[in-house]
Motif scaffolding. Structure first.
Motif, short mmCIF file in Angstrom:
data_model
loop_
_atom_site.label_atom_id
_atom_site.label_comp_id
_atom_site.label_asym_id
_atom_site.label_seq_id
_atom_site.Cartn_x
_atom_site.Cartn_y
_atom_site.Cartn_z
N UNK A 230 0.49 -1.02 0.01
CA UNK A 230 0.06 0.24 -0.31
C UNK A 230 0.97 0.87 -0.13
N UNK B 86 -0.69 -2.84 10.95
CA UNK B 86 0.19 -2.64 9.65
C UNK B 86 -0.79 -2.41 8.85
N UNK C 200 -3.13 0.10 8.61
CA UNK C 200 -2.43 1.83 7.18
C UNK C 200 -2.32 0.99 5.90
N UNK C 201 -3.09 -0.64 5.93
CA UNK C 201 -2.95 -1.48 4.82
C UNK C 201 -4.38 -0.86 4.34
#
Ligand SMILES: Nc1nc2c(ncn2[C@@H]2O[C@H](COP(=O)(O)OP(=O)(O)OP(=O)(O)O)[C@@H](O)[C@H]2O)c(=O)[nH]1
Ligand SMILES: Nc1nc2c(ncn2[C@@H]2O[C@H](COP(=O)(O)OP(=O)(O)OP(=O)(O)O)[C@@H](O)[C@H]2O)c(=O)[nH]1
Ligand SMILES: [Mg+2]
Ligand SMILES: [Mg+2]
Lengths: 289, 278
Positions: free
Chosen positions: B172, B210, B213-214
């Motif tokens: 991403x 994470x 964030x993706x």
């Protein structure tokens, strides 16, 4: 970033000669949050904070360095010490040297097998690879294509994975391959049958190096799978993949803490030259954000 | 845990360990703890079953933001675009979705739009054979948007009910690859009105923070309408979806429970919430 968080807490340390229990407790709370947000395992964080707290208490606040910086240094150095030391390279006690890769589904084993082959080629070695994943659709084809890109032979065959690996190693001895890299199927550590299979491959091929391939974005569960794979296979090292993203990579600390095995390499991209040796200090910076 | 009689420090510490251990994350865990503390104070309850019930419903309510069903389009084909970071289970999840809809009597076409990774189209091709779905494939290295375009044409021509588009894994944080993905989406949108009707982000249940964030980046690039949570048959609890659904409003639509074509279940928030505490 953690330094900014520390600045707030530790501003009150200015003019003080030593770090006291109260301001250490505040700073440790910040460290704990940062590590949990970086995906370091809950229990590993608890132990880590206890250790660092002891080191920080009674530490003299250096005249030349701000208390905040010193705090960060104590935390940083402890992280580096925990994740190191690193013995660079892959030991090659024998020919062929047998390297086995294992891990959960999708962690990057097949790609990493080819990256290890590429790494060995650059060291002047003559590696070959074994497509021992006989269950994932087109897994053998995937490794063959990668082998083709490198000019590295890929051994495959009929039958069960352990038999294919045994035959591959026998052939490697005959043709004088320097290293044999075994790519195995992704599997769950709670899948008894699959764990028996990978153990069987190890028992019958006696690899010199067994590496766990672990995805850097793994969260709290990293300790569960790492521990299980280590117990079944007695790992020689860990390869952490997909570090070219923005995952903080706390799994690195968790896996090292629970297995004691060194992180040997990191994957930093999809291309076959994207394998780097692991540097604990760079990883510490990354985890601390 | 279920024997707790009050929301005291020991209870909160145990709750924290369970939720953080399940990858719910610090921020969402603290928010849930605060809700529980307030509820306990307001109701004055000391019944452990009641406390546990409050907790479970709190988690469930965070999971119920957004529509958790896949709405099929009024006119065929319904187009489902599938995306996600490398190795999360996209291709396998697509095979499962195809089998799921074929089980409902629908005609399914697959678009093998991962033209980058070694043996990606072969992998989807084998799945298509196994389940009897139709597939559009070009050779490795061709333009992924062109494959999707051709698949849209084929879907219309062959009277397909559902077109599912597989895409290459991508980080991403790679702006070029995210741009490539939005291009695939635009091409599909221009070719079929209303498409893509669903945009599924495949997340690995073992993922930690994470994944937020993706979800954020993929949402910005191609407007994710739902999550397919794969590999929930492992020991990871996938609690990150609680944070994602709560903060970003993206619902979970399906879960993956194994490597076979029938290892798929529509998402059940109550079941998931209960499993977090087991
Ligand atoms: N960005 C990035 N992608 C990677 C890295 N390593 C592997 N990948 C990608 O991750 C995906 C999964 O890689 P594979 O090599 O197929 O993973 P695997 O562990 O062999 O998967 P299974 O055999 O199904 O368990 C692929 O899209 C790879 O290109 C890395 O270091 N960085
Ligand atoms: N145990 C388990 N394994 C799964 C599940 N879904 C996918 N997998 C496995 O995860 C691995 C990766 O799956 P893929 O479908 O190739 O993942 P992908 O996202 O398409 O990978 P790239 O295209 O390389 O990014 C394969 O070994 C799958 O069999 C699941 O729900 N449970
Ligand atoms: Mg593989
Ligand atoms: Mg795929």
């Amino acid at each position: 970033a953690i330094t900014e968080k520390f600045e707030g807490v530790v501003r009150r340390l200015r003019g003080k000669a030593i770090i006291t229990e109260k301001n250490v407790a505040d700073a440790m709370r910040e460290v704990r949050m940062a590590l949990l947000e970086a995906d370091v395992n809950y229990a590993v964080v608890r132990e880590f904070v206890k250790t660092v707290e002891k080191k920080a208490l009674g530490a003299d606040v250096l005249k030349s360095v701000s208390p905040a910086q010193q705090f960060v240094k104590i935390v940083h150095d402890e992280l580096v010490e925990l994740m190191g030391p690193v013995e660079p390279g892959i030991p090659q006690p024998d020919s062929p040297t047998i390297i086995m890769l294992a891990g959960l589904q999708g962690s990057g084993k097949t790609t990493t097998a080819a990256k290890v082959a590429s790494y060995l080629l650059r060291k002047g070695r003559r590696p070959s690879m074994v497509a021992a994943d006989v269950q994932r659709p087109a897994a053998v084809e995937q490794l063959k294509i990668l082998g083709g890109q490198l000019g590295v032979e890929v051994f495959s065959g009929e039958g069960k994975a352990p038999d294919i690996c045994v035959r591959a190693v026998e052939r490697a001895r005959l043709v004088g391959t320097s290293d044999v890299i075994l790519d195995t199927a992704g599997r769950l550590h709670i899948d008894e049958e699959m764990m028996m299979e990978v153990k069987d491959i190890a028992r019958r091929t006696e690899p010199h190096q067994v590496y766990l391939v672990c995805d850097a974005m793994t969260g709290q569960d990293a300790v569960n799978s790492a521990k299980a794979f280590d117990e079944e296979l007695s790992l020689d090292g860990v390869i952490l993949t997909k570090l070219d993203g923005d995952a903080r990579g706390g799994a690195a600390l968790s896996v090292k803490a629970v297995t004691g095995k060194p992180i040997k390499f990191i994957g930093v991209g999809e291309k076959l030259d994207k394998l780097e040796e692991f540097h604990p200090d760079r990883m510490a910076d990354r985890i601390l954000g | 845990f279920r024997r707790a009689r009050q929301v005291d420090a020991a209870f909160l510490e145990e709750l924290e360990e369970i939720l953080i251990g399940a990858d719910v994350g610090v921020e969402t865990t603290m928010s849930i703890a605060e809700d529980l503390r307030r509820a306990a104070r307001d109701t004055g309850t000391a019944d452990p079953e009641e406390l546990y019930g409050i907790l479970k419903r709190d988690v469930e309510s965070r999971l119920r933001k957004g529509e958790s069903d896949v709405t099929l389009a009024d006119s065929s084909p319904t187009v489902i675009l599938v995306a996600g970071v490398n190795g999360t289970g996209k291709t396998t999840s697509i095979a499962k979705l195809a089998a799921y809809y074929m089980g409902q009597g629908k005609k399914v076409l697959l678009s093998a739009s991962d033209t980058f990774r070694a043996a990606a189209t072969e992998q989807l091709g084998i799945w298509a054979d196994r389940i009897g779905a139709d597939i559009v494939r070009h050779k490795m290295g061709s333009d992924p948007a062109a494959v999707a375009f051709d698949a849209c044409e084929a879907a219309a021509a062959r009277g397909v009910d559902i077109l599912i588009v597989d895409t290459a894994g991508r980080l991403h944080t790679d702006s070029n690859l995210m741009r490539e993905l939005s291009k695939i989406k635009s091409v599909v949108a221009r070719k079929i009105p209303g498409a893509p009707h669903e945009v599924l982000l495949v997340l690995d249940a073992t993922a930690g923070q994470n994944a937020i964030s993706q979800a954020r980046n993929f949402k910005q690039a191609i407007e994710i309408t739902g999550i397919f949570l794969a590999k929930l048959d492992g020991t990871a609890k996938g609690g990150i979806v609680v944070a994602i659904c709560d903060k970003l409003g993206i619902p979970v639509k399906f879960v993956g429970l194994g490597e076979g074509a029938d290892d798929i279940e529509p998402f059940d928030a109550e079941l998931f919430s209960r499993a977090l505490f087991e």
